[in-house]
Design a protein around this motif. Structure first.
Motif, PDB file in Angstrom:
ATOM      1  N   LEU A 105      81.307  51.439  26.463  1.00 13.06           N
ATOM      2  CA  LEU A 105      80.749  50.097  26.603  1.00 13.06           C
ATOM      3  C   LEU A 105      79.767  50.015  27.762  1.00 13.06           C
ATOM      4  N   ALA A 106      80.080  50.716  28.848  1.00 10.18           N
ATOM      5  CA  ALA A 106      79.224  50.648  30.032  1.00 10.18           C
ATOM      6  C   ALA A 106      77.902  51.381  29.820  1.00 10.18           C
ATOM      7  N   PHE A 107      77.961  52.467  29.053  1.00 10.62           N
ATOM      8  CA  PHE A 107      76.754  53.286  28.857  1.00 10.62           C
ATOM      9  C   PHE A 107      76.329  53.294  27.394  1.00 10.62           C
ATOM     10  N   LYS A 108      76.458  52.138  26.747  1.00  7.37           N
ATOM     11  CA  LYS A 108      76.156  52.033  25.317  1.00  7.37           C
ATOM     12  C   LYS A 108      74.710  52.444  25.024  1.00  7.37           C
ATOM     13  N   ASP A 109      73.772  51.901  25.794  1.00  7.12           N
ATOM     14  CA  ASP A 109      72.352  52.193  25.541  1.00  7.12           C
ATOM     15  C   ASP A 109      72.032  53.663  25.769  1.00  7.12           C
ATOM     16  N   ILE A 110      72.646  54.255  26.812  1.00 10.59           N
ATOM     17  CA  ILE A 110      72.382  55.660  27.106  1.00 10.59           C
ATOM     18  C   ILE A 110      72.877  56.551  25.972  1.00 10.59           C
ATOM     19  N   PHE A 111      74.115  56.280  25.496  1.00  8.85           N
ATOM     20  CA  PHE A 111      74.652  57.089  24.402  1.00  8.85           C
ATOM     21  C   PHE A 111      73.855  56.867  23.117  1.00  8.85           C
ATOM     22  N   GLU A 112      73.437  55.628  22.900  1.00  9.25           N
ATOM     23  CA  GLU A 112      72.665  55.322  21.701  1.00  9.25           C
ATOM     24  C   GLU A 112      71.354  56.113  21.703  1.00  9.25           C
ATOM     25  N   ASN A 113      70.661  56.120  22.834  1.00 11.65           N
ATOM     26  CA  ASN A 113      69.412  56.872  22.932  1.00 11.65           C
ATOM     27  C   ASN A 113      69.658  58.379  22.867  1.00 11.65           C
ATOM     28  N   PHE A 114      70.801  58.825  23.400  1.00  6.93           N
ATOM     29  CA  PHE A 114      71.139  60.249  23.369  1.00  6.93           C
ATOM     30  C   PHE A 114      71.283  60.742  21.930  1.00  6.93           C
ATOM     31  N   PHE A 115      72.099  60.034  21.146  1.00  9.57           N
ATOM     32  CA  PHE A 115      72.315  60.469  19.761  1.00  9.57           C
ATOM     33  C   PHE A 115      71.067  60.248  18.911  1.00  9.57           C
ATOM     34  N   ALA A 116      70.321  59.185  19.195  1.00 10.37           N
ATOM     35  CA  ALA A 116      69.058  58.975  18.484  1.00 10.37           C
ATOM     36  C   ALA A 116      68.079  60.099  18.791  1.00 10.37           C
ATOM     37  N   GLY A 117      68.065  60.570  20.053  1.00 10.01           N
ATOM     38  CA  GLY A 117      67.190  61.678  20.419  1.00 10.01           C
ATOM     39  C   GLY A 117      67.542  62.952  19.669  1.00 10.01           C
ATOM     40  N   GLN A 157      46.802  56.741  28.545  1.00 11.58           N
ATOM     41  CA  GLN A 157      47.988  56.108  29.120  1.00 11.58           C
ATOM     42  C   GLN A 157      49.239  56.772  28.553  1.00 11.58           C
ATOM     43  N   LEU A 158      50.271  56.874  29.399  1.00  9.10           N
ATOM     44  CA  LEU A 158      51.541  57.454  28.973  1.00  9.10           C
ATOM     45  C   LEU A 158      52.534  56.336  28.707  1.00  9.10           C
ATOM     46  N   VAL A 159      53.159  56.370  27.534  1.00  8.90           N
ATOM     47  CA  VAL A 159      54.143  55.360  27.152  1.00  8.90           C
ATOM     48  C   VAL A 159      55.482  56.057  26.920  1.00  8.90           C
ATOM     49  N   LEU A 160      56.536  55.559  27.578  1.00  9.43           N
ATOM     50  CA  LEU A 160      57.885  56.090  27.389  1.00  9.43           C
ATOM     51  C   LEU A 160      58.643  55.144  26.467  1.00  9.43           C
ATOM     52  N   ILE A 161      59.098  55.667  25.329  1.00  2.00           N
ATOM     53  CA  ILE A 161      59.754  54.847  24.312  1.00  2.00           C
ATOM     54  C   ILE A 161      61.202  55.303  24.165  1.00  2.00           C
ATOM     55  N   PRO A 162      62.168  54.394  24.263  1.00  4.18           N
ATOM     56  CA  PRO A 162      63.568  54.781  24.020  1.00  4.18           C
ATOM     57  C   PRO A 162      63.722  55.358  22.617  1.00  4.18           C
ATOM     58  N   ASN A 163      64.502  56.414  22.502  1.00 11.40           N
ATOM     59  CA  ASN A 163      64.660  57.070  21.202  1.00 11.40           C
ATOM     60  C   ASN A 163      65.266  56.153  20.154  1.00 11.40           C
ATOM     61  N   SER A 164      66.149  55.247  20.576  1.00  9.87           N
ATOM     62  CA  SER A 164      66.771  54.339  19.606  1.00  9.87           C
ATOM     63  C   SER A 164      65.730  53.433  18.954  1.00  9.87           C
ATOM     64  N   PHE A 165      64.664  53.079  19.699  1.00  2.91           N
ATOM     65  CA  PHE A 165      63.587  52.251  19.152  1.00  2.91           C
ATOM     66  C   PHE A 165      62.875  52.995  18.021  1.00  2.91           C
ATOM     67  N   LEU A 166      62.593  54.285  18.225  1.00  3.23           N
ATOM     68  CA  LEU A 166      61.925  55.074  17.193  1.00  3.23           C
ATOM     69  C   LEU A 166      62.845  55.339  16.010  1.00  3.23           C
ATOM     70  N   PHE A 167      64.134  55.450  16.280  1.00  6.41           N
ATOM     71  CA  PHE A 167      65.063  55.770  15.199  1.00  6.41           C
ATOM     72  C   PHE A 167      65.340  54.557  14.309  1.00  6.41           C
ATOM     73  N   LYS A 168      65.332  53.365  14.900  1.00  3.64           N
ATOM     74  CA  LYS A 168      65.672  52.165  14.142  1.00  3.64           C
ATOM     75  C   LYS A 168      64.493  51.588  13.366  1.00  3.64           C
ATOM     76  N   ASN A 169      63.270  51.862  13.817  1.00  2.58           N
ATOM     77  CA  ASN A 169      62.086  51.252  13.218  1.00  2.58           C
ATOM     78  C   ASN A 169      61.287  52.268  12.419  1.00  2.58           C
ATOM     79  N   PRO A 170      60.513  51.786  11.433  1.00  2.00           N
ATOM     80  CA  PRO A 170      59.669  52.710  10.662  1.00  2.00           C
ATOM     81  C   PRO A 170      58.617  53.367  11.561  1.00  2.00           C
ATOM     82  N   VAL A 171      58.441  54.668  11.392  1.00  2.00           N
ATOM     83  CA  VAL A 171      57.476  55.434  12.168  1.00  2.00           C
ATOM     84  C   VAL A 171      56.442  56.032  11.216  1.00  2.00           C
ATOM     85  N   SER A 172      55.168  55.752  11.470  1.00  2.33           N
ATOM     86  CA  SER A 172      54.086  56.361  10.692  1.00  2.33           C
ATOM     87  C   SER A 172      53.609  57.603  11.432  1.00  2.33           C
ATOM     88  N   VAL A 173      53.755  58.771  10.793  1.00  2.29           N
ATOM     89  CA  VAL A 173      53.273  60.025  11.370  1.00  2.29           C
ATOM     90  C   VAL A 173      51.863  60.240  10.823  1.00  2.29           C
TER      91      VAL A 173
END
Length: 286
Positions: A105-117, A157-173
């Motif tokens: 619960l305390a590190f929900k976002d970190i674990f979410e981004n970890f597994f999404a990564g 410009q450099l943009v840092l994006i949380p992995n969960s954001f890329l995993f949850k939303n459609p990505v156009s390659v």
């Protein structure tokens, strides 16, 4: 000064306990040092061996990171059991299991981004060097870490994006393949011959070096606009953003020159103004 005696006795017992535990601390530090060496050497060997295969660089980094994590986890548990002999690995694992809910619960976002990564790194279409677009954010993938993805925009410009954001939303390659289809709209005046205009546009496209000639060049009449008949012009070219700009520049230039040479009008919007009352014209004498 009798009231200081309990404090003195307590400090003395703490000091004696610290001295007794010093050898164990030394052994624990040596264990952590050996763990660091093992993690560095084994992850390096793994990366070098995987680099010789056809595995993507992002997956090589993933496996190296996971191996380091496992080695440090084992080394950390050993160091703790050395310092506190009463704590066995079984007890530590039990304590970790009891605290996993609170930690989760305390590190929900970190674990979410970890597994999404991990899932993003395992997903084949998105590679290092690809240009991607996700929910209005676009750029070149420079690095995929366990927690975030580094995108370099075309303006550097450099943009840092949380992995969960890329995993949850459609990505156009955008650069999944070497070629991509582009299109523009070209308008000609109502008085012009539509078939002739279409033929001229098609011929002008065949002389452009950055347009892939093995792919179809398409010109379709699409609609009656306010002051023109509009065509959709489609072609294939290099899929990168720079390739898009270069090909679009040459396509627009070539079509404009070809239509001008054949005296085919590319109209600008006409506006007719009406007034409720007639306008009077006043003549001013010199």
């Amino acid at each position: 000064m009798e009231f200081l005696e309990p404090l003195y006795d307590k400090a003395e017992s703490l000091w004696i306990g610290f001295v007794k535990i010093l050898p164990l601390l030394g052994i624990a530090l040596i264990t952590l040092f050996i763990t660091w060496i093992f993690a560095k050497v084994l992850s390096g060997l793994l990366k070098r061996s995987l680099s010789r295969s056809n595995i993507r660089r992002s997956l090589v980094e993933l496996f190296g990171t996971l191996l380091k994590t496992v080695i440090w986890l084992v080394g950390g548990l050993l160091a703790i059991t050395i310092i506190f002999p009463s704590l066995t690995p079984a007890k530590l694992l039990t304590a970790l299991g009891l605290g996993s809910v609170a930690v989760g619960l305390a590190f929900k976002d970190i674990f979410e981004n970890f597994f999404a990564g991990i899932l993003i790194l395992l997903r084949k279409p998105m590679r290092i060097g690809d240009f991607i677009e996700c929910e209005g954010v676009n750029g070149k993938v420079e690095h995929i870490s366990i927690r975030e993805t580094y995108l370099r925009k075309t303006d550097d410009q450099l943009v840092l994006i949380p992995n969960s954001f890329l995993f949850k939303n459609p990505v156009s390659v955008l650069t999944d393949k070497d070629l991509r289809r582009f299109d523009i709209i070209v308008g000609v005046a109502y008085g012009e011959d539509i078939d002739k205009a279409r033929s001229i546009i098609e011929e002008s496209m065949k002389a452009i070096d950055v347009v892939e000639q093995d792919k179809p060049i398409e010109v379709y009449a699409r609609e009656f606009n306010s002051s023109s008949i509009d065509f959709t012009v489609r072609w294939w070219s290099e899929s990168s953003p720079l390739g898009m700009h270069k090909s679009r520049d040459k396509v627009v230039t070539a079509i404009k020159a070809a239509l001008d040479n054949e005296n085919i009008e590319i109209p600008f919007p006409y506006r007719t103004l009406t007034f409720k009352e007639p306008l009077s014209i006043k003549h001013h004498s010199g």
